[in-house]
Design an enzyme around this catalytic site. Structure first.
Site, short mmCIF file in Angstrom:
data_model
loop_
_atom_site.label_atom_id
_atom_site.label_comp_id
_atom_site.label_asym_id
_atom_site.label_seq_id
_atom_site.Cartn_x
_atom_site.Cartn_y
_atom_site.Cartn_z
CB SER A 1 -4.87 2.64 9.29
OG SER A 1 -3.65 1.95 9.19
CG ASP B 1 1.65 -2.58 -0.24
OD1 ASP B 1 2.68 -3.13 0.20
OD2 ASP B 1 0.71 -2.23 0.50
#
EC number: 3.4.16.4
Length: 661
Positions: free
Chosen positions: A334, A358
């Site tokens: 990430s 999401d």
């Protein structure tokens, strides 16, 4: 008495014999004359034509030119702490060509001097790598008592002598060994390279050369210039008096940009865990810390490492000889997302305010890509996608951008590229593209790029594999607003006699031309991570505002329908913990990237190390002993205990004689 007269035939034979005798006399005279002429010609040739050459040879037989090896320059950190130096000691050396029975000689020497099995093995290896007339050490660092015992019996050992030599030592042992490197005896390949570089004259008498790290990269500066001493010799070859000399010029000292106390602190914070950290000054490119764990003791290599230590280092699962900061490649996880966000803004593929839903997973081509379990994060914009680390956002973004657009944006940032740092052995890593796959694989069915392979690139997985140096450099570029500096570990060289310093010539920085508004969006997301996101607890109470991004990267691929469970995996299969960051957020003075191998979540294992690096650099604080212990065990968040002032930390040099001979 009757006298008989010679017959006519006899007279004729006598005349013939006299004639042949006279002819022979003439031939002999001619031969003598020719020989005399040849002798005169040769004499004239030697006395007139070759006069100067023969005079020089005669002079050389009377004199000898001896090289004077220069002292090797020292290596020190940015504050003047010496990291590599020289000391003088006596060595017992044997010239094999001058010894009749080598094994017997060594056995007899062992009665006077302590010669162990490892000394014999090292000597045998050196013999295999050297010529018979080379002087080779059978024992180094003799004690005064050993020198005295041998000197009294020296007449018994032709071809054996004691020599005073300068030895290299690394006083802090394993500390920063991957950066400093080490020296070792010159091998055949290195001799060829020296000859090719036309430096054979400058290396006369030199037996050691830089093998790794700064010792290798700055060999020319550290070595110095060899001097000469012309002496008159006796018939036995011994020097009787000095005729002329040119003193050796000592090697230059090398000043690193690294702060060795910071380096020591970081290595201690890693403890027994594997990983790497690179900290840079984003305004200059200077390397402030360059950590690779585990490390090794460079003192082991100076005289030739023994078999036991070599096997221990070379066969260890932890790979202590691998410079993880320079040569270890990892998926960035990430920590890649802020750069993906900047790519989206720069290429126009996504605006900062665009919302992505999401729901916890994202499906493409029948394959479900997971994100934060099944709960999801709901609607996220770009800043929120960084703060909450939305996988779905970047799955979708990667699909919209495509692999080649991602590649073309990331390449100037340095991902998958050689940074140009002044250390040898840097690797490129992998920044995937369709061209890369076509060239990397041999079979046609492997060369095709599939759209589904692009999805994982958005969250720093897939084919992505970069070094911590590349990630730190890219982080520093964002911190500086788009100015890309070439990283370097050497700050200056220093004259060994006058101590005058000469700054190393900088490579001009490159302005990548990022839009300041785009940089601001990404920075807001990175600040949010440190204030309300995954590293908020770690940076709670800090006197400065930092900006960063946690990352957790897979070491092995997990099946589509499987969930990650560290307890069911072997240690070397567990996720890596990463963190990239800079501080202060409004005027960055330091940027870093680090990975703790197979440790798990970046917020739990990597971010705490970054917090303590920033505290050291910005506030002069060195963590308490209990805080270091907790961090080593992955059980720390914000610092605990009473921090110490960094100037109060006294490094304890490892004595060169401790455990070494």
């Amino acid at each position: 008495m009757r006298i008989s007269l010679p017959s006519l035939a006899e007279l004729r034979d006598t005349q013939a014999d006299i004639s042949r005798f006279r002819e022979r006399i003439l031939v002999v005279q001619a031969v003598v004359l020719v020989c005399f002429v040849l002798l005169l010609t040769r004499l004239a040739y030697l006395q007139i034509v070759r006069h100067d050459d023969l005079l020089e040879q005669a002079e050389n037989n009377r004199t000898a030119v001896l090289p004077t090896v220069p002292p090797r320059g020292t290596i020190m950190d940015r504050n003047g702490v010496v990291l590599a130096s020289n000391y003088s000691a006596f060595t017992l050396e044997i010239t094999p060509s001058k010894v009749k029975d080598l094994e017997t000689t060594i056995n007899e020497l062992a009665e006077l001097v302590d010669i162990q099995a490892k000394d014999r093995r090292r000597f045998k290896r050196l013999r295999e790598e050297s010529k018979s007339f080379d002087s080779l050490p059978i024992r180094t660092r003799l004690t005064d008592e050993e020198v005295a015992r041998f000197s009294a019996q020296r007449y018994r050992f032709p071809g054996v002598d004691i020599k005073a030599r300068l030895f290299r030592q690394y006083p802090f042992g394993e500390l920063a060994s991957h950066v400093i490197g080490y020296i070792g005896r010159i091998n055949a390949k290195e001799k060829e390279r020296i000859e090719d570089d036309d430096e054979l004259g400058n290396y006369r008498g030199t037996e050691y050369i830089g093998k790794l790290g700064v010792e290798q990269r700055y060999e020319r500066e550290l070595h110095g210039i060899t001097g000469v001493n012309q002496v008159e010799t006796s018939a036995g070859g011994r020097a009787t008096r000095s005729l002329s000399s040119r003193p050796a010029i000592p090697g230059q000292n090398v000043v690193l940009s690294i702060d060795i106390r910071l380096q020591k602190m970081v290595e201690d914070l890693f403890g027994n865990r594997r990983g790497a950290l690179v900290a840079l000054d984003p305004n200059t490119g200077e390397v402030l810390a360059f950590v690779s764990k585990p490390t090794f003791d460079p003192n082991l290599f100076v005289d030739g490492i023994d078999v036991e230590n070599w096997q221990m280092l070379n066969e260890s699962m932890d790979k202590p000889l691998l410079n993880r900061a320079l040569r270890g490649t990892y998926p960035p996880g990430s920590t890649y997302k802020p750069f993906m966000a900047l790519a989206a803004l720069t290429t126009g593929k996504r605006s900062a305010s665009a919302i992505t839903q999401d729901n916890g997973s994202w499906t493409f081509g029948g394959h479900t890509f997971r994100s934060h379990g099944d709960s999801g994060l709901g609607p996220v914009d770009m800043v929120r996608s960084i703060v909450l680390s939305s996988n779905v956002y970047y799955y979708s973004l990667a699909n919209d951008m495509g692999v080649d657009t991602i590649h073309d944006f990331m390449k100037p940032l340095g991902f998958g590229q050689i940074t140009g740092i002044d250390l040898p052995g840097e690797v490129r890593g992998i920044l995937p593209s369709t061209d890369w796959k076509r060239n990397y694989y041999k079979r046609p069915e492997q060369q095709k790029w599939y759209a589904g392979e692009t999805i994982s690139l958005g969250i720093g997985q897939g084919y992505n594999n970069f070094t911590m140096l590349q990630l730190a450099s890219a982080t520093a570029t964002v911190a500086s607003g788009g100015m890309k500096y070439t990283p370097r570990v050497v700050k200056a060289t220093q004259d060994a006699l006058t101590h005058a310093q000469s700054a190393v010539t900088d490579t001009a920085p490159v302005n990548l031309g990022f839009n300041p508004d785009h940089i601001a969006v990404v920075r807001n997301g990175l600040i949010g991570v440190a204030t309300s996101g995954t590293s908020a607890q770690v940076f709670a109470g800090s006197a400065y505002q930092s900006a960063g991004k946690t990352g957790t990267a897979q070491a092995v691929t997990i099946g589509q329908k499987e969930k990650y469970n560290a307890s069911k995996l072997g240690e070397y299969q567990r996720d890596h913990a990463l963190y990239m960051a800079y501080a202060p957020a409004d005027a960055p003075q330091i940027a870093l990237a680090l990975v703790v191998e197979n440790a798990g979540f970046g917020a739990a294992h990597a971010a705490p190390i970054a917090r303590r690096v920033f505290d050291y650099w910005l506030q002069g604080q060195y963590p308490s002993p209990e805080d270091i212990l907790a961090t080593q065990q992955g059980q720390s968040s914000r610092p605990i205990g009473t921090p110490r002032a960094k100037q109060d930390i006294v490094l304890d040099p490892k004595k060169a004689s401790d455990g070494l001979r």
